[in-house]
Design an enzyme around this catalytic site. Structure first.
Site, PDB file in Angstrom:
ATOM      1  N   ASP A   1       0.886  -1.162   0.000  1.00  0.00           N
ATOM      2  CA  ASP A   1       0.000   0.000   0.000  1.00  0.00           C
ATOM      3  C   ASP A   1       0.924   1.213   0.000  1.00  0.00           C
ATOM      4  OD1 ASP A   1      -2.295   1.601   0.183  1.00  0.00           O
ATOM      5  OD2 ASP A   1      -2.182   1.622   2.374  1.00  0.00           O
TER       6      ASP A   1
ATOM      7  N   GLU B   1      -1.026  -1.262  -4.875  1.00  0.00           N
ATOM      8  CA  GLU B   1      -2.259  -0.511  -5.104  1.00  0.00           C
ATOM      9  C   GLU B   1      -2.043   0.457  -6.259  1.00  0.00           C
ATOM     10  OE1 GLU B   1      -5.119   0.929  -1.954  1.00  0.00           O
ATOM     11  OE2 GLU B   1      -4.165   2.816  -2.560  1.00  0.00           O
TER      12      GLU B   1
ATOM     13  N   ASP C   1      -2.848   1.136   6.921  1.00  0.00           N
ATOM     14  CA  ASP C   1      -1.972   0.880   5.768  1.00  0.00           C
ATOM     15  C   ASP C   1      -1.498  -0.579   5.766  1.00  0.00           C
ATOM     16  OD1 ASP C   1      -1.407   3.886   4.935  1.00  0.00           O
ATOM     17  OD2 ASP C   1      -1.154   3.723   7.100  1.00  0.00           O
TER      18      ASP C   1
END
Length: 182
Positions: free
Chosen positions: A7, A68, A141
Site C-alpha cells: 500500500d 495498489e 496501511d
C-alpha cells in the site's frame, strides 16, 4: 503462492505478505509499515522506502508483488508521493524479476469485503477474519497491504487464464499474417 502486498505511501508504506491459493485458507506471513520522516528530502524518503522494501523482499521471498494502483485524488502533492512510492515498489520487484500486479482500491475492497465502497474498518475486519488474526492490523496501511495480497491471490487464477486466452488469440490471429510475409 506467496504475495507481497504494498500500500504505497511516503510517510507510511504498508507491507504485508500472504501465502496460499484461491479456495483455501490463507496465511499471513508478515505485516508492517515502512515509515519515513515527513521533514526529510523526497529523494531520501524514496531511498528509505526502497531499502525497506528490499528488506521485505529479502526476508519473505514472495513470488508476486501486488501494488495498489494510484488513482487521482484532489491533493496533487499526496498523489505524487503515492505514485513515486508505487514506482519504487515496482522497480524493486522488477529488479528481482518478480511479476507485479496493480489493483485499484475498489477492486481490493470488492474482493475482500464484497463491496467496492467498503470503508477502512470493514477492510480491516475482513482481513482479520480471512487471515484468522486476533485483531485488525494497525495502522490501516498494514491491513490494506494484506488486503492487496489477498485480492491478488484470489484474482490471479482468473487473470492468468484471461492473459493466456488473449495470447493464444493473438498467436492465432498473427499466424496468417506471418505466412504472407515469407
Amino acid at each position: 503462492m506467496r504475495v507481497l502486498g504494498v500500500d504505497p505511501g511516503l510517510t507510511r508504506c504498508g507491507v504485508g505478505v500472504v501465502e496460499g491459493v484461491a479456495g483455501r485458507p490463507l496465511r499471513m506471513v508478515g505485516v508492517g509499515v515502512i515509515r519515513t520522516p515527513a521533514e526529510a528530502d523526497i529523494a531520501e524518503r524514496l531511498l528509505l522506502v526502497e531499502q525497506g522494501l528490499e528488506r521485505w523482499l529479502d526476508e519473505h521471498r514472495p513470488s508476486y508483488v501486488a501494488v495498489e494502483r494510484v488513482f487521482s485524488q484532489h491533493n496533487v502533492r499526496t498523489v505524487m508521493g503515492t505514485a513515486q512510492a508505487s514506482a519504487v515498489a515496482m522497480l524493486c520487484a522488477a529488479r528481482r524479476g518478480l511479476p507485479v500486479a496493480l489493483h485499484t482500491p475498489s477492486e481490493v475492497k470488492a474482493a475482500v469485503t464484497g463491496s467496492g465502497r467498503a470503508d477502512k474498518a470493514q477492510v480491516g475486519a475482513m482481513v482479520t477474519r480471512l487471515l484468522r488474526l486476533d485483531a485488525p492490523p494497525k495502522p490501516a496501511d498494514a491491513a490494506d497491504a494484506l488486503a492487496l495480497a489477498i485480492c491478488h491471490i484470489w484474482r490471479a487464477p482468473a487473470t492468468n487464464r484471461l492473459q493466456q486466452a488473449v495470447a493464444a488469440h493473438r498467436r492465432t490471429a498473427e499466424a496468417p499474417l506471418m505466412k504472407g510475409t515469407r
